[in-house]
Write a protein that holds these residues in place. Structure first.
Motif, short mmCIF file in Angstrom:
data_model
loop_
_atom_site.label_atom_id
_atom_site.label_comp_id
_atom_site.label_asym_id
_atom_site.label_seq_id
_atom_site.Cartn_x
_atom_site.Cartn_y
_atom_site.Cartn_z
N GLU A 28 0.83 -1.20 0.00
CA GLU A 28 0.00 0.00 0.00
C GLU A 28 0.87 1.26 0.00
O GLU A 28 0.55 2.24 -0.67
N ASP A 29 1.97 1.23 0.72
CA ASP A 29 2.87 2.37 0.76
C ASP A 29 3.48 2.65 -0.61
O ASP A 29 3.73 3.80 -0.97
N GLU A 30 3.69 1.62 -1.39
CA GLU A 30 4.27 1.79 -2.73
C GLU A 30 3.32 2.56 -3.64
O GLU A 30 3.77 3.18 -4.60
N LEU A 31 2.03 2.52 -3.36
CA LEU A 31 1.08 3.27 -4.17
C LEU A 31 1.27 4.78 -4.05
O LEU A 31 0.91 5.53 -4.95
N TYR A 32 1.83 5.22 -2.94
CA TYR A 32 1.99 6.65 -2.69
C TYR A 32 3.36 7.18 -3.07
O TYR A 32 3.64 8.36 -2.87
#
Length: 89
Positions: A28-32
């Protein structure tokens, strides 16, 4: 329900629930993350202050504007000088 799904995923993959949760959080952090080619490059203040004038063309004004500006400046200087001398008298 989510806890059950995570437990089943952990069993299936042979990992602990904490490892599965960390994997989900990192995904999920990679999406940002902003790609490098989309990031704004920082400029110094001198570059920024002069850049907005780049597209403005200089226009030559008629001589009457120059004469009017000079005469108005001279008039203001003289009235300012008179008002300063009146204050100090």
């Amino acid at each position: 329900m989510l806890k059950y799904v995570l437990q089943e995923l952990a069993k299936k993959r042979g990992k602990s629930i904490d490892e599965i949760e960390n994997d989900l959080k990192s995904a999920e952090d990679e999406l940002y993350i902003i790609p490098e080619h989309l990031k704004v490059k920082r400029r110094n203040s001198e570059e920024s202050s002069t850049q907005w004038t780049t597209g403005i063309a200089e226009v030559e004004l008629p001589i009457e504007f120059s004469h009017a500006s000079i005469s108005m400046t001279m008039m203001l200087i003289s009235t300012y000088g008179e008002s300063q001398s009146a204050l100090h008298s």
